[in-house]
Enzyme design. Sequence first.
Site, PDB file in Angstrom:
ATOM      1  CD  GLU A  56      -2.852  -0.902   2.456  1.00 39.90           C
ATOM      2  OE1 GLU A  56      -2.679  -0.529   3.153  1.00 39.90           O
ATOM      3  OE2 GLU A  56      -3.662  -1.825   2.320  1.00 39.90           O
TER       4      GLU A  56
ATOM      5  CD  GLU B 199      -3.144  -5.703   4.049  1.00 40.45           C
ATOM      6  OE1 GLU B 199      -4.386  -5.182   4.428  1.00 40.45           O
ATOM      7  OE2 GLU B 199      -2.077  -5.622   4.084  1.00 40.45           O
TER       8      GLU B 199
END
Length: 452
Positions: free
Chosen positions: A162, A350
């Site tokens: 991320e 995720e």
Amino acid sequence: MHFNEHFIFGTATSSYQIEGAYREGGRTPSIWDVFCETDGKVFERHNGNVACDHYHRFEEDIQHIKKLGVDSYRFSIAWPRIFPEKGVYNAEGMAFYKKLSERLRGEGIKPAVTLYHWDLPMWAHEEGGWVNRSSVEWFTDFARVCFTELDGLVDSWITHNEPWCAGFLGYHLGQHAPGHTNLEEAVKAIHHILLSHGKAVQLLKEELHSATPIGITLNLTPIYPKTDGTNDRLAANNSDGYSNRWFLDPVFKGTYPVDMMNLFSKYVHSFDFIHPGDMEIISVPCDFFGINFYSRGLVEFSAANDFMSKGAYSDYDKTGMGWDIAPDEFKDLIRRLRHEYTALPIFITENGAAFDDQVEEGSIHDQRRIAYVEKHLKAVAELNEEGMNIEGYFLWSLLDNFEWSFGYDKRFGIIYVDFDTQERIWKDSAHWYSNVIRNRSLETVSINTQQI
Ligand code: GBH
């Protein structure tokens, strides 16, 4: 709703969120250790000093992972354990990840390893952190020892987790370490993070000739306009640029989106930190694409805001974070990626949800988490029926853990952690998930916790 025998079921964690042992094994502070001590940044000034004490309890945690029956476990490596000082390699730090990977493999669980999940060493930050172009070399030095020392033990490498969070949350919005609020710094930091990704991929493939698959994980948030009006659609386009395209375009097309460069140029005085050849490196081919998906965004026009966009009220059901539960938008997102960006195998690295879990007589009935995961897994199965080629799903998270600026106030685990005693208690969702994995199907799973 079935998953074929090659589909990878997994669960995920990250180093700073679970390890603790913040001063052991030669580890030095990361930007998160320092950020946690800064007033007003982290809920009740919680920190990762102890966290889930996973550094000492990893053998017990592996037993939980094994009992779940997952095919793969995603964890990250704490850079300040590997290079506690600039240029000083710490074999003791690496020994921990070797042991962890060996034990996992011994149980037939594939280690999926993230190099950077936000715990930048303080020594690097003191030299400018990701804003300094030298960070690309520091990171590739770190990547090199991980690649060579853990060669043969790791099933797949994820360079970065991320970059949106590390870059915009850390250097522009100030909600994550190092807590800066400077768009120009953020855009530079992101450029260096993406460049370090590309360099690490080249290193593994071209220099080390490794066949271990490597990719990057982006958190993507599909953005929708509140109304169909031109202004709201402009707001949504800008917000999509900030959340998604600023990362997708360089990684898959080798360019930054021009509309966003124009918007940013009010604060970013020059883009000359982009050197000739950088974009080719950033867009170097990978083996897979990792996506973290949690929610969608709904936005409306706001002349007062820099990017003319602000969050709009949404009547969707929400998780304990206040995030919209949006599995249909997840499907739209994947279809868009296939259409506009990439044919690479996709891993959902995720997905999961926080809720206010209560322990009742030794049980945790987290029905809403089960419903959340079930909706998204169903979406994955349906997308695969459409030929979208999603090869795996990693549930966030194995354990309740340090939820960044929310400290221990938000619980994402399928296993409850009592942070006073470090006791682990399976929530209903853990029982449910292990049944799904065993059956490789959503249909045959009736969750009967009495029986378990
Ligand atoms: C991930 O970040 C992290 O990788 C992980 O470490 C963390 O614990 C986990 O997720 C849970 O937070 O405000 O409705 O538009 C996720 C970060 C989540 C940031 C969704 C943007 C936007 C939701 N992202 N969020 S919304």
